[in-house]
Design a protein around this motif. Structure first.
Motif, PDB file in Angstrom:
ATOM      1  N   ALA A  92      25.057   1.802  72.563  1.00 19.92           N
ATOM      2  CA  ALA A  92      25.196   3.237  72.329  1.00 19.92           C
ATOM      3  C   ALA A  92      25.618   3.952  73.606  1.00 19.92           C
ATOM      4  CB  ALA A  92      23.888   3.820  71.807  1.00 19.92           C
ATOM      5  N   PHE A  93      25.074   3.525  74.733  1.00 16.31           N
ATOM      6  CA  PHE A  93      25.428   4.136  76.004  1.00 16.31           C
ATOM      7  C   PHE A  93      26.900   3.901  76.326  1.00 16.31           C
ATOM      8  CE2 PHE A  93      25.599   4.378  80.663  1.00 16.31           C
ATOM      9  CZ  PHE A  93      24.978   5.613  80.869  1.00 16.31           C
ATOM     10  N   GLN A  94      27.371   2.683  76.071  1.00 16.76           N
ATOM     11  CA  GLN A  94      28.765   2.342  76.357  1.00 16.76           C
ATOM     12  C   GLN A  94      29.739   3.147  75.495  1.00 16.76           C
ATOM     13  OE1 GLN A  94      29.930   0.356  78.667  1.00 16.76           O
ATOM     14  NE2 GLN A  94      28.280  -1.030  79.259  1.00 16.76           N
ATOM     15  N   GLU A 134      26.123  16.108  69.240  1.00 21.78           N
ATOM     16  CA  GLU A 134      26.918  15.017  69.796  1.00 21.78           C
ATOM     17  C   GLU A 134      26.033  14.232  70.754  1.00 21.78           C
ATOM     18  OE1 GLU A 134      30.466  16.450  71.621  1.00 21.78           O
ATOM     19  OE2 GLU A 134      31.545  16.437  69.718  1.00 21.78           O
ATOM     20  N   PRO A 135      26.155  12.908  70.783  1.00 24.04           N
ATOM     21  CA  PRO A 135      25.230  12.098  71.598  1.00 24.04           C
ATOM     22  C   PRO A 135      25.251  12.467  73.074  1.00 24.04           C
ATOM     23  CG  PRO A 135      27.082  10.777  70.777  1.00 24.04           C
ATOM     24  CD  PRO A 135      27.115  12.077  70.036  1.00 24.04           C
ATOM     25  N   GLU A 136      26.409  12.840  73.612  1.00 24.85           N
ATOM     26  CA  GLU A 136      26.474  13.214  75.022  1.00 24.85           C
ATOM     27  C   GLU A 136      25.617  14.455  75.301  1.00 24.85           C
ATOM     28  OE1 GLU A 136      30.176  10.981  73.957  1.00 24.85           O
ATOM     29  OE2 GLU A 136      29.136  12.737  73.108  1.00 24.85           O
ATOM     30  N   LYS A 137      25.707  15.459  74.419  1.00 27.09           N
ATOM     31  CA  LYS A 137      24.921  16.688  74.589  1.00 27.09           C
ATOM     32  C   LYS A 137      23.441  16.413  74.388  1.00 27.09           C
ATOM     33  CE  LYS A 137      24.383  21.245  74.816  1.00 27.09           C
ATOM     34  NZ  LYS A 137      22.970  21.419  74.482  1.00 27.09           N
ATOM     35  N   ALA A 138      23.101  15.588  73.398  1.00 24.13           N
ATOM     36  CA  ALA A 138      21.691  15.279  73.133  1.00 24.13           C
ATOM     37  C   ALA A 138      21.039  14.596  74.339  1.00 24.13           C
ATOM     38  CB  ALA A 138      21.579  14.403  71.894  1.00 24.13           C
ATOM     39  N   LEU A 139      21.759  13.636  74.957  1.00 22.59           N
ATOM     40  CA  LEU A 139      21.210  12.928  76.109  1.00 22.59           C
ATOM     41  C   LEU A 139      21.091  13.862  77.312  1.00 22.59           C
ATOM     42  CD1 LEU A 139      20.164  10.344  77.348  1.00 22.59           C
ATOM     43  CD2 LEU A 139      22.534   9.630  77.775  1.00 22.59           C
ATOM     44  N   CYS A 140      22.079  14.712  77.520  1.00 22.92           N
ATOM     45  CA  CYS A 140      22.013  15.674  78.631  1.00 22.92           C
ATOM     46  C   CYS A 140      20.824  16.612  78.465  1.00 22.92           C
ATOM     47  CB  CYS A 140      23.309  16.481  78.711  1.00 22.92           C
ATOM     48  SG  CYS A 140      24.726  15.568  79.367  1.00 22.92           S
ATOM     49  N   VAL A 179      30.583  13.910  79.363  1.00 24.16           N
ATOM     50  CA  VAL A 179      29.392  14.060  80.197  1.00 24.16           C
ATOM     51  C   VAL A 179      29.742  14.793  81.484  1.00 24.16           C
ATOM     52  CG1 VAL A 179      27.644  12.824  81.541  1.00 24.16           C
ATOM     53  CG2 VAL A 179      28.206  12.070  79.218  1.00 24.16           C
ATOM     54  N   ALA A 180      30.869  14.454  82.091  1.00 24.38           N
ATOM     55  CA  ALA A 180      31.305  15.135  83.319  1.00 24.38           C
ATOM     56  C   ALA A 180      31.557  16.612  83.052  1.00 24.38           C
ATOM     57  CB  ALA A 180      32.554  14.463  83.868  1.00 24.38           C
ATOM     58  N   PHE A 181      32.125  16.933  81.892  1.00 27.75           N
ATOM     59  CA  PHE A 181      32.369  18.328  81.528  1.00 27.75           C
ATOM     60  C   PHE A 181      31.048  19.070  81.340  1.00 27.75           C
ATOM     61  CE2 PHE A 181      32.773  21.502  78.126  1.00 27.75           C
ATOM     62  CZ  PHE A 181      33.685  22.376  78.717  1.00 27.75           C
ATOM     63  N   LEU A 182      30.088  18.440  80.649  1.00 26.40           N
ATOM     64  CA  LEU A 182      28.795  19.082  80.403  1.00 26.40           C
ATOM     65  C   LEU A 182      27.995  19.266  81.688  1.00 26.40           C
ATOM     66  CD1 LEU A 182      27.756  17.163  77.155  1.00 26.40           C
ATOM     67  CD2 LEU A 182      28.287  19.608  77.298  1.00 26.40           C
ATOM     68  N   ALA A 183      28.169  18.354  82.637  1.00 27.51           N
ATOM     69  CA  ALA A 183      27.369  18.375  83.863  1.00 27.51           C
ATOM     70  C   ALA A 183      27.519  19.686  84.622  1.00 27.51           C
ATOM     71  CB  ALA A 183      27.747  17.192  84.752  1.00 27.51           C
ATOM     72  N   GLN A 184      28.680  20.319  84.513  1.00 33.04           N
ATOM     73  CA  GLN A 184      28.909  21.552  85.268  1.00 33.04           C
ATOM     74  C   GLN A 184      28.075  22.720  84.742  1.00 33.04           C
ATOM     75  OE1 GLN A 184      32.933  23.256  84.637  1.00 33.04           O
ATOM     76  NE2 GLN A 184      33.101  21.839  82.901  1.00 33.04           N
TER      77      GLN A 184
END
Length: 259
Positions: free
Chosen positions: A225-227, A190-196, A234-239
Protein backbone atom coordinates in the motif's frame (compact mmCIF):
# COMPACT_ATOMS: atom_id res chain seq x y z
CA UNK A 1 -15.30 28.74 12.37
CA UNK A 2 -11.73 28.50 13.67
CA UNK A 3 -11.65 28.82 17.45
CA UNK A 4 -8.82 30.82 19.06
CA UNK A 5 -5.87 28.92 20.45
CA UNK A 6 -4.28 29.65 23.81
CA UNK A 7 -1.04 28.81 25.57
CA UNK A 8 -2.03 27.35 28.92
CA UNK A 9 0.03 26.20 31.89
CA UNK A 10 -1.57 22.79 32.44
CA UNK A 11 -1.18 20.77 35.64
CA UNK A 12 -0.58 17.01 35.42
CA UNK A 13 -3.45 15.25 37.23
CA UNK A 14 -2.44 11.67 36.58
CA UNK A 15 -0.65 9.50 34.06
CA UNK A 16 -0.76 5.74 33.50
CA UNK A 17 0.63 3.25 31.00
CA UNK A 18 -2.01 0.90 29.50
CA UNK A 19 0.73 -1.03 27.66
CA UNK A 20 4.48 -0.85 27.21
CA UNK A 21 5.52 2.40 25.53
CA UNK A 22 2.04 3.98 25.56
CA UNK A 23 0.88 6.62 28.06
CA UNK A 24 -2.51 8.01 29.04
CA UNK A 25 -2.09 11.56 30.40
CA UNK A 26 -4.77 13.76 31.98
CA UNK A 27 -4.10 17.48 32.36
CA UNK A 28 -5.97 20.29 34.04
CA UNK A 29 -6.33 22.81 31.21
CA UNK A 30 -9.74 24.54 31.65
CA UNK A 31 -9.50 27.00 28.77
CA UNK A 32 -8.51 24.38 26.20
CA UNK A 33 -11.02 21.87 27.60
CA UNK A 34 -13.90 24.33 27.09
CA UNK A 35 -13.05 25.11 23.46
CA UNK A 36 -11.58 21.88 22.03
CA UNK A 37 -13.50 19.95 19.38
CA UNK A 38 -13.09 16.32 18.21
CA UNK A 39 -10.22 15.97 15.76
CA UNK A 40 -8.21 18.85 17.18
CA UNK A 41 -4.82 18.53 18.84
CA UNK A 42 -2.45 20.38 21.13
CA UNK A 43 1.28 21.08 21.10
CA UNK A 44 2.91 20.15 24.39
CA UNK A 45 6.19 21.60 25.63
CA UNK A 46 8.66 18.94 26.75
CA UNK A 47 9.11 19.15 30.55
CA UNK A 48 12.35 20.41 32.11
CA UNK A 49 13.53 22.02 28.86
CA UNK A 50 14.22 18.64 27.32
CA UNK A 51 13.61 19.81 23.75
CA UNK A 52 13.12 23.05 21.88
CA UNK A 53 10.13 21.97 19.78
CA UNK A 54 6.71 21.20 21.19
CA UNK A 55 5.19 17.75 20.59
CA UNK A 56 1.84 17.65 18.74
CA UNK A 57 -0.57 15.22 20.40
CA UNK A 58 -4.16 14.42 19.45
CA UNK A 59 -6.82 15.12 22.08
CA UNK A 60 -8.43 11.86 23.23
CA UNK A 61 -11.13 13.32 25.46
CA UNK A 62 -12.12 16.46 27.34
CA UNK A 63 -14.30 17.43 30.26
CA UNK A 64 -15.41 21.04 30.01
CA UNK A 65 -16.99 20.81 33.46
CA UNK A 66 -13.86 19.50 35.18
CA UNK A 67 -11.53 21.53 32.93
CA UNK A 68 -9.54 18.45 31.91
CA UNK A 69 -8.04 17.17 28.67
CA UNK A 70 -6.80 13.63 28.00
CA UNK A 71 -3.86 12.76 25.75
CA UNK A 72 -2.85 9.23 24.76
CA UNK A 73 0.53 8.93 23.07
CA UNK A 74 3.38 6.55 22.27
CA UNK A 75 6.97 7.19 23.33
CA UNK A 76 9.01 7.57 20.16
CA UNK A 77 11.98 9.67 21.22
CA UNK A 78 13.64 11.72 23.96
CA UNK A 79 10.88 14.34 24.09
CA UNK A 80 8.06 11.91 24.72
CA UNK A 81 10.30 9.95 27.13
CA UNK A 82 10.53 13.07 29.29
CA UNK A 83 6.79 13.67 28.98
CA UNK A 84 6.11 10.10 30.12
CA UNK A 85 8.18 10.79 33.25
CA UNK A 86 6.04 13.78 34.29
CA UNK A 87 4.48 13.30 37.72
CA UNK A 88 1.16 14.47 39.14
CA UNK A 89 1.36 18.11 40.18
CA UNK A 90 3.93 19.15 37.56
CA UNK A 91 3.07 21.98 35.18
CA UNK A 92 3.40 21.66 31.41
CA UNK A 93 2.90 24.38 28.79
CA UNK A 94 0.19 23.38 26.30
CA UNK A 95 -0.73 25.26 23.12
CA UNK A 96 -4.15 24.65 21.56
CA UNK A 97 -6.62 23.63 20.50
CA UNK A 98 -5.22 23.40 16.98
CA UNK A 99 -6.72 22.12 13.73
CA UNK A 100 -10.23 22.37 12.27
CA UNK A 101 -11.72 19.27 13.90
CA UNK A 102 -14.24 16.71 12.62
CA UNK A 103 -17.83 17.03 11.48
CA UNK A 104 -19.86 15.24 14.18
CA UNK A 105 -23.31 15.58 12.56
CA UNK A 106 -23.31 12.24 10.70
CA UNK A 107 -26.09 9.85 11.74
CA UNK A 108 -24.12 6.61 12.27
CA UNK A 109 -20.44 6.93 11.36
CA UNK A 110 -18.03 4.00 11.37
CA UNK A 111 -14.70 5.01 12.89
CA UNK A 112 -11.72 3.00 11.59
CA UNK A 113 -8.21 3.10 12.99
CA UNK A 114 -5.37 1.47 14.85
CA UNK A 115 -2.57 2.45 17.20
CA UNK A 116 -2.35 6.13 18.06
CA UNK A 117 -4.66 6.86 15.13
CA UNK A 118 -7.49 5.93 17.53
CA UNK A 119 -6.76 8.88 19.84
CA UNK A 120 -8.81 11.56 18.03
CA UNK A 121 -11.49 8.99 17.20
CA UNK A 122 -12.09 8.42 20.92
CA UNK A 123 -12.87 12.13 21.30
CA UNK A 124 -15.24 11.89 18.32
CA UNK A 125 -17.01 8.84 19.77
CA UNK A 126 -17.53 10.54 23.15
CA UNK A 127 -18.95 13.66 21.50
CA UNK A 128 -21.13 11.86 18.93
CA UNK A 129 -22.66 9.11 21.03
CA UNK A 130 -24.01 7.00 18.17
CA UNK A 131 -20.98 5.81 16.22
CA UNK A 132 -19.35 2.39 15.90
CA UNK A 133 -15.64 1.64 15.77
CA UNK A 134 -13.43 -0.82 13.92
CA UNK A 135 -10.02 -1.05 15.56
CA UNK A 136 -6.93 -3.04 14.70
CA UNK A 137 -3.77 -4.10 16.51
CA UNK A 138 -0.93 -6.57 16.20
CA UNK A 139 -2.08 -8.46 19.31
CA UNK A 140 -4.91 -8.40 21.85
CA UNK A 141 -2.73 -6.35 24.22
CA UNK A 142 -2.76 -3.44 21.75
CA UNK A 143 -6.55 -3.29 21.88
CA UNK A 144 -6.73 -1.73 25.36
CA UNK A 145 -8.71 0.88 23.43
CA UNK A 146 -11.80 -1.32 23.53
CA UNK A 147 -12.63 -0.52 27.15
CA UNK A 148 -12.15 3.20 26.42
CA UNK A 149 -14.56 3.18 23.47
CA UNK A 150 -17.24 0.87 24.91
CA UNK A 151 -19.15 3.52 26.90
CA UNK A 152 -19.44 5.80 23.85
CA UNK A 153 -20.27 3.61 20.84
CA UNK A 154 -22.98 1.29 19.54
CA UNK A 155 -20.54 -1.48 18.64
CA UNK A 156 -16.83 -2.32 18.75
CA UNK A 157 -15.32 -4.46 15.99
CA UNK A 158 -11.72 -5.64 16.33
CA UNK A 159 -8.99 -7.27 14.29
CA UNK A 160 -5.54 -8.54 15.28
CA UNK A 161 -2.66 -9.53 13.05
CA UNK A 162 -2.11 -12.78 14.96
CA UNK A 163 -5.78 -13.67 15.47
CA UNK A 164 -5.47 -13.48 19.28
CA UNK A 165 -8.64 -11.38 19.43
CA UNK A 166 -11.45 -10.55 17.04
CA UNK A 167 -10.98 -11.21 13.34
CA UNK A 168 -7.51 -12.26 12.18
CA UNK A 169 -5.98 -9.74 9.79
CA UNK A 170 -6.01 -5.98 9.29
CA UNK A 171 -8.97 -3.63 9.62
CA UNK A 172 -9.22 -3.78 5.84
CA UNK A 173 -9.99 -7.52 6.19
CA UNK A 174 -13.23 -6.86 8.06
CA UNK A 175 -14.16 -3.43 6.67
CA UNK A 176 -15.89 -4.55 3.43
CA UNK A 177 -18.16 -6.93 5.37
CA UNK A 178 -19.16 -4.22 7.85
CA UNK A 179 -19.90 -1.71 5.13
CA UNK A 180 -22.05 -4.21 3.28
CA UNK A 181 -24.04 -5.31 6.31
CA UNK A 182 -24.33 -2.07 8.32
CA UNK A 183 -26.10 1.25 7.85
CA UNK A 184 -22.91 3.21 8.34
CA UNK A 185 -21.96 6.60 6.99
CA UNK A 186 -18.39 6.56 5.77
CA UNK A 187 -16.09 8.74 3.74
CA UNK A 188 -12.73 7.60 2.42
CA UNK A 189 -10.01 10.20 1.85
CA UNK A 190 -7.26 9.74 -0.71
CA UNK A 191 -4.63 7.53 0.96
CA UNK A 192 -1.93 10.20 0.75
CA UNK A 193 -4.13 12.74 2.60
CA UNK A 194 -5.29 10.17 5.16
CA UNK A 195 -1.69 9.21 6.03
CA UNK A 196 -0.58 12.86 6.24
CA UNK A 197 -3.46 13.65 8.60
CA UNK A 198 -2.49 10.77 10.89
CA UNK A 199 1.19 11.70 10.96
CA UNK A 200 0.38 15.36 11.61
CA UNK A 201 -1.14 14.59 15.04
CA UNK A 202 1.71 12.32 16.13
CA UNK A 203 4.95 13.33 17.87
CA UNK A 204 7.71 14.41 15.49
CA UNK A 205 10.28 11.79 14.63
CA UNK A 206 14.01 12.41 14.92
CA UNK A 207 15.00 10.82 11.61
CA UNK A 208 13.84 8.72 8.66
CA UNK A 209 14.43 5.48 10.58
CA UNK A 210 12.03 6.56 13.34
CA UNK A 211 9.45 7.66 10.78
CA UNK A 212 9.71 4.31 9.00
CA UNK A 213 9.05 2.52 12.30
CA UNK A 214 6.09 4.80 12.95
CA UNK A 215 4.55 4.15 9.53
CA UNK A 216 5.11 0.40 9.30
CA UNK A 217 5.14 -0.74 12.95
CA UNK A 218 2.74 1.63 14.70
CA UNK A 219 0.34 2.68 11.95
CA UNK A 220 0.85 -0.74 10.34
CA UNK A 221 0.79 0.50 6.76
CA UNK A 222 1.38 -2.43 4.42
CA UNK A 223 4.45 -2.20 2.19
CA UNK A 224 2.45 -2.74 -0.99
CA UNK A 225 0.00 0.00 0.00
CA UNK A 226 2.86 2.36 0.79
CA UNK A 227 4.51 1.68 -2.57
CA UNK A 228 1.26 2.63 -4.31
CA UNK A 229 1.27 6.16 -2.84
CA UNK A 230 2.13 9.08 -5.07
CA UNK A 231 5.34 10.83 -4.04
CA UNK A 232 4.21 13.91 -5.98
CA UNK A 233 0.94 14.12 -4.03
CA UNK A 234 2.70 13.74 -0.69
CA UNK A 235 5.26 16.41 -1.62
CA UNK A 236 2.42 18.73 -2.66
CA UNK A 237 0.52 18.13 0.60
CA UNK A 238 3.65 18.61 2.72
CA UNK A 239 3.69 22.34 2.00
CA UNK A 240 0.34 22.75 3.79
CA UNK A 241 1.42 21.08 7.04
CA UNK A 242 3.88 22.49 9.56
CA UNK A 243 5.15 18.99 10.23
CA UNK A 244 8.55 17.33 10.30
CA UNK A 245 6.86 13.94 9.95
CA UNK A 246 5.22 14.79 6.65
CA UNK A 247 8.37 16.30 5.17
CA UNK A 248 10.18 13.10 6.11
CA UNK A 249 7.31 11.03 4.69
CA UNK A 250 7.89 12.57 1.26
CA UNK A 251 11.60 11.72 1.53
CA UNK A 252 10.93 8.16 2.73
CA UNK A 253 8.48 7.54 -0.09
CA UNK A 254 10.92 8.75 -2.75
CA UNK A 255 13.63 6.47 -1.34
CA UNK A 256 11.34 3.43 -1.28
CA UNK A 257 10.14 4.03 -4.82
CA UNK A 258 13.74 4.31 -6.06
CA UNK A 259 14.83 1.10 -4.27
Amino acid sequence: MILPKVCEEARVLHQRSPMAGVYDLTLSAPTIARSARPGQFVEVAVPHGGALLRRPLGIAETSAEAGEIRLIYRVVGRGTELLAAADAGETISVLGPLGHGFNVTYRHPLLVGGGMGLTPLLFFAAAHGSSSVLMGGRTKAELFWEELFRPHVRAVHATTDDGSYGTEGFVTTLLPELLQEGDYFYRIAEPEKALCDQLYTMPPTANIRELSALVFDDLRVEETAFQSLSAEKVAFLAQFYRSTNIRRLATLLRRRLRA
